[in-house]
Design a protein around this motif. Sequence first.
Motif, PDB file in Angstrom:
ATOM      1  N   SER A 156     -26.849 -24.891  77.242  1.00 16.01           N
ATOM      2  CA  SER A 156     -27.796 -25.044  78.344  1.00 16.01           C
ATOM      3  C   SER A 156     -27.180 -25.830  79.494  1.00 16.01           C
ATOM      4  N   VAL A 157     -26.556 -26.963  79.172  1.00 19.02           N
ATOM      5  CA  VAL A 157     -25.944 -27.808  80.190  1.00 19.02           C
ATOM      6  C   VAL A 157     -24.828 -27.058  80.909  1.00 19.02           C
ATOM      7  N   ALA A 158     -23.977 -26.366  80.146  1.00 21.43           N
ATOM      8  CA  ALA A 158     -22.844 -25.656  80.739  1.00 21.43           C
ATOM      9  C   ALA A 158     -23.307 -24.554  81.682  1.00 21.43           C
ATOM     10  N   PHE A 159     -24.302 -23.780  81.274  1.00 19.63           N
ATOM     11  CA  PHE A 159     -24.745 -22.671  82.118  1.00 19.63           C
ATOM     12  C   PHE A 159     -25.637 -23.141  83.260  1.00 19.63           C
ATOM     13  N   TYR A 160     -26.356 -24.225  83.069  1.00 20.36           N
ATOM     14  CA  TYR A 160     -27.110 -24.797  84.198  1.00 20.36           C
ATOM     15  C   TYR A 160     -26.139 -25.210  85.300  1.00 20.36           C
ATOM     16  N   ALA A 161     -25.106 -25.951  84.911  1.00 15.21           N
ATOM     17  CA  ALA A 161     -24.116 -26.408  85.887  1.00 15.21           C
ATOM     18  C   ALA A 161     -23.402 -25.229  86.528  1.00 15.21           C
ATOM     19  N   MET A 162     -23.072 -24.213  85.735  1.00 15.26           N
ATOM     20  CA  MET A 162     -22.335 -23.064  86.261  1.00 15.26           C
ATOM     21  C   MET A 162     -23.161 -22.307  87.301  1.00 15.26           C
ATOM     22  N   HIS A 207     -26.358 -21.696  65.429  1.00 17.58           N
ATOM     23  CA  HIS A 207     -26.373 -20.260  65.150  1.00 17.58           C
ATOM     24  C   HIS A 207     -26.274 -19.503  66.473  1.00 17.58           C
ATOM     25  N   THR A 208     -25.940 -18.230  66.381  1.00 16.97           N
ATOM     26  CA  THR A 208     -25.779 -17.423  67.593  1.00 16.97           C
ATOM     27  C   THR A 208     -27.053 -17.405  68.424  1.00 16.97           C
ATOM     28  N   LEU A 209     -28.204 -17.270  67.764  1.00 17.49           N
ATOM     29  CA  LEU A 209     -29.475 -17.236  68.481  1.00 17.49           C
ATOM     30  C   LEU A 209     -29.734 -18.553  69.215  1.00 17.49           C
ATOM     31  N   ASP A 210     -29.304 -19.657  68.625  1.00 15.97           N
ATOM     32  CA  ASP A 210     -29.467 -20.957  69.291  1.00 15.97           C
ATOM     33  C   ASP A 210     -28.708 -20.996  70.612  1.00 15.97           C
ATOM     34  N   VAL A 211     -27.494 -20.459  70.591  1.00 13.66           N
ATOM     35  CA  VAL A 211     -26.659 -20.462  71.791  1.00 13.66           C
ATOM     36  C   VAL A 211     -27.232 -19.523  72.850  1.00 13.66           C
ATOM     37  N   VAL A 212     -27.698 -18.359  72.424  1.00 15.93           N
ATOM     38  CA  VAL A 212     -28.323 -17.426  73.370  1.00 15.93           C
ATOM     39  C   VAL A 212     -29.546 -18.079  74.021  1.00 15.93           C
ATOM     40  N   GLY A 213     -30.360 -18.755  73.212  1.00 13.29           N
ATOM     41  CA  GLY A 213     -31.523 -19.452  73.758  1.00 13.29           C
ATOM     42  C   GLY A 213     -31.114 -20.565  74.705  1.00 13.29           C
ATOM     43  N   GLY A 214     -30.048 -21.292  74.368  1.00 11.64           N
ATOM     44  CA  GLY A 214     -29.561 -22.358  75.237  1.00 11.64           C
ATOM     45  C   GLY A 214     -29.054 -21.831  76.561  1.00 11.64           C
ATOM     46  N   VAL A 215     -28.327 -20.727  76.523  1.00  9.32           N
ATOM     47  CA  VAL A 215     -27.824 -20.106  77.755  1.00  9.32           C
ATOM     48  C   VAL A 215     -28.992 -19.685  78.641  1.00  9.32           C
ATOM     49  N   ALA A 216     -29.987 -19.041  78.040  1.00 10.10           N
ATOM     50  CA  ALA A 216     -31.147 -18.594  78.809  1.00 10.10           C
ATOM     51  C   ALA A 216     -31.880 -19.771  79.444  1.00 10.10           C
ATOM     52  N   LEU A 217     -32.040 -20.844  78.688  1.00 11.40           N
ATOM     53  CA  LEU A 217     -32.718 -22.031  79.224  1.00 11.40           C
ATOM     54  C   LEU A 217     -31.957 -22.600  80.419  1.00 11.40           C
ATOM     55  N   GLY A 218     -30.653 -22.745  80.293  1.00 10.72           N
ATOM     56  CA  GLY A 218     -29.858 -23.289  81.385  1.00 10.72           C
ATOM     57  C   GLY A 218     -29.935 -22.443  82.637  1.00 10.72           C
ATOM     58  N   ILE A 219     -29.833 -21.126  82.479  1.00 15.03           N
ATOM     59  CA  ILE A 219     -29.876 -20.225  83.634  1.00 15.03           C
ATOM     60  C   ILE A 219     -31.242 -20.272  84.310  1.00 15.03           C
ATOM     61  N   LEU A 220     -32.308 -20.213  83.514  1.00 18.90           N
ATOM     62  CA  LEU A 220     -33.661 -20.178  84.080  1.00 18.90           C
ATOM     63  C   LEU A 220     -33.996 -21.467  84.835  1.00 18.90           C
ATOM     64  N   VAL A 221     -33.630 -22.617  84.262  1.00 13.13           N
ATOM     65  CA  VAL A 221     -33.930 -23.879  84.939  1.00 13.13           C
ATOM     66  C   VAL A 221     -33.100 -24.005  86.211  1.00 13.13           C
TER      67      VAL A 221
END
Length: 247
Positions: A156-162, A207-221
Motif C-alpha cells: 500500500s505504501v509503495a503504490f501510494y507513493a508511486m 499471501h498474494t491476495l493480501d498484496v493485491v488488496g494492499g496495492v489496490a488500497l494504495g492506488i485508490l487513496v
Amino acid sequence: MADLLVDLAVILAEGGIHHYLKYYLPTSHMPGHVCGSPEYNYPLRSGTLSGEFLYQVTIGVPILSFVVFELFTTSRSGQSKLVECLRQIAKYIFGMLLMLIIGQTLKSVTGVPRPYYNTVCKPKCTDGFPYVIAENEACQTTLREATRSFPALHASVAFYAMVYFVLYVEARWTSQKPVTIKPTLQGAAFVFALYASCTRITDYKHHTLDVVGGVALGILVALFVVYSCTDILKSQTAEEKPKYKRY
C-alpha cells in the motif's frame, strides 16, 4: 498559515490514531482454518526491504520532488513558495496516514493469518480440535502481527507513493526536453513499488491476495488525495499545456 496549522493538527491526530490501531487495537475476528494448513506453515524470516528503508524512500523521494518543483519553479498562485511546498508535503503525509489508518483497521477486522502463522503460533492440533478458530484458544505462543496479514501495507505504501509521485511529476514537469528523463523517473518509481510488493510474497510475509488488496488500497487513496485535496492535476491550464503541430 492558519490552514497549515490546521493541517498539522489533523496529521498529528492521524498519527495518534494510527499508533493506537497498530499497537493496541485487538484483532476482532480471525477466520478459522484447518490446523496445520500448508499455506500457514512457511518460516518466519526477515524481510528483503525493511519498513524503515521503505518509509525513507517513499517519504524522502516525494518530499525531495516537492522541494525541487515548489521552491525552484515559478509560483502558480502568487503565494510564498515555501508555503506551497509545505502544503504539498502536508497533503502527501495526510494521505499516507489516512491509508495506514484504513489498512490497520482492515487488519484488525479481517484477522487473516500470515503465511508463517503455524510456525510462530504452534496451534495445539488434536483429534478433538482440528480447526483453529482464535489464537487465544489454540496457540502455545502469541505474536500480534501473525494474525494481521490483510492487507499488505508495504504494498500500500509503495503504490501510494508511486501513484502520487508519478502524477505530481507528470503535472509539474512541463519541459519537453530531454524527453526520456521524466518517464525514466516515473518508470523507476513503478518498478520499486512492484518490487517492494512482490518481496512481501517471496519473504512469506503475506499471501498474494493480501498484496493485491494492499496495492489496490494504495492506488485508490493516492487517487482520492490527488483529486480531492490537491491542485496537482490543475497545474496546467489549457493555455499552459504544450501545443503540438499536426501533420
